[in-house]
Scaffold this motif. Structure first.
Motif, PDB file in Angstrom:
ATOM      1  N   LEU A 125       0.814  -1.216   0.000  1.00 49.80           N
ATOM      2  CA  LEU A 125       0.000   0.000   0.000  1.00 49.80           C
ATOM      3  C   LEU A 125       0.847   1.266   0.000  1.00 49.80           C
ATOM      4  O   LEU A 125       0.430   2.303  -0.535  1.00 49.80           O
ATOM      5  N   THR A 126       2.024   1.209   0.609  1.00 50.57           N
ATOM      6  CA  THR A 126       2.871   2.399   0.699  1.00 50.57           C
ATOM      7  C   THR A 126       3.914   2.477  -0.406  1.00 50.57           C
ATOM      8  O   THR A 126       4.702   3.430  -0.449  1.00 50.57           O
ATOM      9  N   ALA A 127       3.936   1.509  -1.309  1.00 51.02           N
ATOM     10  CA  ALA A 127       4.851   1.575  -2.449  1.00 51.02           C
ATOM     11  C   ALA A 127       4.500   2.794  -3.299  1.00 51.02           C
ATOM     12  O   ALA A 127       3.320   3.037  -3.580  1.00 51.02           O
ATOM     13  N   PRO A 128       5.481   3.591  -3.707  1.00 48.80           N
ATOM     14  CA  PRO A 128       5.181   4.815  -4.457  1.00 48.80           C
ATOM     15  C   PRO A 128       4.274   4.618  -5.673  1.00 48.80           C
ATOM     16  O   PRO A 128       3.351   5.420  -5.874  1.00 48.80           O
ATOM     17  N   PRO A 129       4.474   3.581  -6.509  1.00 50.75           N
ATOM     18  CA  PRO A 129       3.566   3.436  -7.660  1.00 50.75           C
ATOM     19  C   PRO A 129       2.111   3.204  -7.244  1.00 50.75           C
ATOM     20  O   PRO A 129       1.183   3.650  -7.926  1.00 50.75           O
ATOM     21  N   VAL A 130       1.898   2.481  -6.128  1.00 54.53           N
ATOM     22  CA  VAL A 130       0.534   2.254  -5.645  1.00 54.53           C
ATOM     23  C   VAL A 130      -0.054   3.557  -5.103  1.00 54.53           C
ATOM     24  O   VAL A 130      -1.201   3.905  -5.393  1.00 54.53           O
ATOM     25  N   GLN A 131       0.733   4.302  -4.345  1.00 53.27           N
ATOM     26  CA  GLN A 131       0.239   5.564  -3.810  1.00 53.27           C
ATOM     27  C   GLN A 131      -0.099   6.552  -4.927  1.00 53.27           C
ATOM     28  O   GLN A 131      -1.058   7.332  -4.802  1.00 53.27           O
ATOM     29  N   LYS A 136      -0.412  -7.134  -7.581  1.00 51.78           N
ATOM     30  CA  LYS A 136      -1.855  -7.301  -7.666  1.00 51.78           C
ATOM     31  C   LYS A 136      -2.576  -5.969  -7.539  1.00 51.78           C
ATOM     32  O   LYS A 136      -3.491  -5.662  -8.306  1.00 51.78           O
ATOM     33  N   LEU A 137      -2.178  -5.153  -6.575  1.00 50.40           N
ATOM     34  CA  LEU A 137      -2.822  -3.855  -6.389  1.00 50.40           C
ATOM     35  C   LEU A 137      -2.642  -2.962  -7.612  1.00 50.40           C
ATOM     36  O   LEU A 137      -3.581  -2.284  -8.045  1.00 50.40           O
ATOM     37  N   LEU A 138      -1.445  -2.958  -8.179  1.00 47.58           N
ATOM     38  CA  LEU A 138      -1.219  -2.134  -9.365  1.00 47.58           C
ATOM     39  C   LEU A 138      -2.122  -2.570 -10.515  1.00 47.58           C
ATOM     40  O   LEU A 138      -2.664  -1.742 -11.247  1.00 47.58           O
ATOM     41  N   ARG A 139      -2.282  -3.862 -10.668  1.00 44.34           N
ATOM     42  CA  ARG A 139      -3.135  -4.380 -11.741  1.00 44.34           C
ATOM     43  C   ARG A 139      -4.597  -4.028 -11.500  1.00 44.34           C
ATOM     44  O   ARG A 139      -5.310  -3.609 -12.416  1.00 44.34           O
ATOM     45  N   GLU A 140      -5.034  -4.162 -10.271  1.00 40.29           N
ATOM     46  CA  GLU A 140      -6.434  -3.885  -9.948  1.00 40.29           C
ATOM     47  C   GLU A 140      -6.755  -2.402  -9.990  1.00 40.29           C
ATOM     48  O   GLU A 140      -7.752  -1.985 -10.579  1.00 40.29           O
ATOM     49  N   LEU A 141      -5.922  -1.598  -9.349  1.00 36.71           N
ATOM     50  CA  LEU A 141      -6.243  -0.188  -9.189  1.00 36.71           C
ATOM     51  C   LEU A 141      -6.085   0.588 -10.486  1.00 36.71           C
ATOM     52  O   LEU A 141      -6.870   1.499 -10.766  1.00 36.71           O
TER      53      LEU A 141
END
Length: 237
Positions: free
Chosen positions: A49-55, A220-225
């Motif tokens: 969640l705190t990875a820069p690309p996710v943020q 997974k988060l990058l793909r979903e978001l």
């Protein structure tokens, strides 16, 4: 960077959305998950969640935020909410979420693995967020269902409209080497693909072991978001 620029250009068209996505993360805490693996799982969610690309994606549009919910599951009635529904408008909101994850103490749970019951618990949590553009249930797990309703027996009639179920499967940590882990995670990935995931575009992400969980969760988060914004366009990859 080009993809992010394209996302930013699309934001005005989303201004009417009350919520871009309701995302419920269900974490396996059954008997196969020891205390070290449990901690790796929580810390992995924090790291992802705190990875820069996710943020970069999380905070793209504060007036139409992503809402997140995190719960842990094991037996048919063993579901504990770690993070109640929280709208992620600012880094301060995300800090509240990560603080809950960091300080949470594992609840007493059954040793069994009730994936079907976890799916139903996730559906119940997501049902109240029909105003969101997209609703997603993510289940992490390192084993197959062994108690309660079979996941494949849960009909689409019980799935709230448009809810997508994705999976993150984790290779067993007590196996001898990477080859064995690979075969284990391949088998479990096939099981999730056949019985657990559902909805348009649903997918299974894999972690070879709990030490690889953070990286798998970030992927997974990058793909979903990212698909929240790009999914409604005709832009090429």
């Amino acid at each position: 960077m080009l993809r992010l620029v394209l996302i930013l250009l699309l934001l005005p068209s989303l201004s009417q959305a009350a919520c871009r996505q309701a995302l419920s993360l269900g974490l396996d805490v059954s008997g196969s998950v020891d205390d070290q693996e449990y901690r790796l799982q929580l810390d992995g969610v924090i790291a992802a969640l705190t990875a820069p690309p996710v943020q970069d994606i999380l905070f793209l549009q504060p007036d139409a935020p992503i809402r997140i919910h995190v719960f842990e599951w094991s037996g048919p009635v063993d579901h504990t909410v770690i993070v109640p529904w929280t709208a992620l408008r600012t880094p301060a909101d995300l800090a509240q979420v990560t603080a809950r994850l960091r300080t949470h103490t594992r609840a007493e749970q059954a040793p069994t693995t009730a994936i079907g019951s976890a799916i139903l618990a996730g559906f119940s949590a997501l049902e109240q967020h029909s105003d969101c553009w997209k609703r997603t249930l993510d289940l992490s797990g390192d084993g197959e269902n062994n108690v309660g309703p079979l996941p494949e027996s849960i009909s689409d009639g019980l799935r709230p409209s448009d809810v997508i179920v994705n999976g993150l499967v984790i290779g067993a940590g007590d196996l001898g080497g990477d080859d064995e882990r690979f075969m284990d995670v391949k088998r479990l990935s096939s099981y999730y693909s056949a019985n657990v995931i559902r909805g348009p575009g649903a997918f299974v992400e894999v972690a070879l072991g709990y030490e690889a969980y953070a990286a798998a969760m970030e992927r997974k988060l990058l793909r979903e978001l990212a698909s929240i914004v790009l999914g409604s366009t005709n832009l090429p990859d």
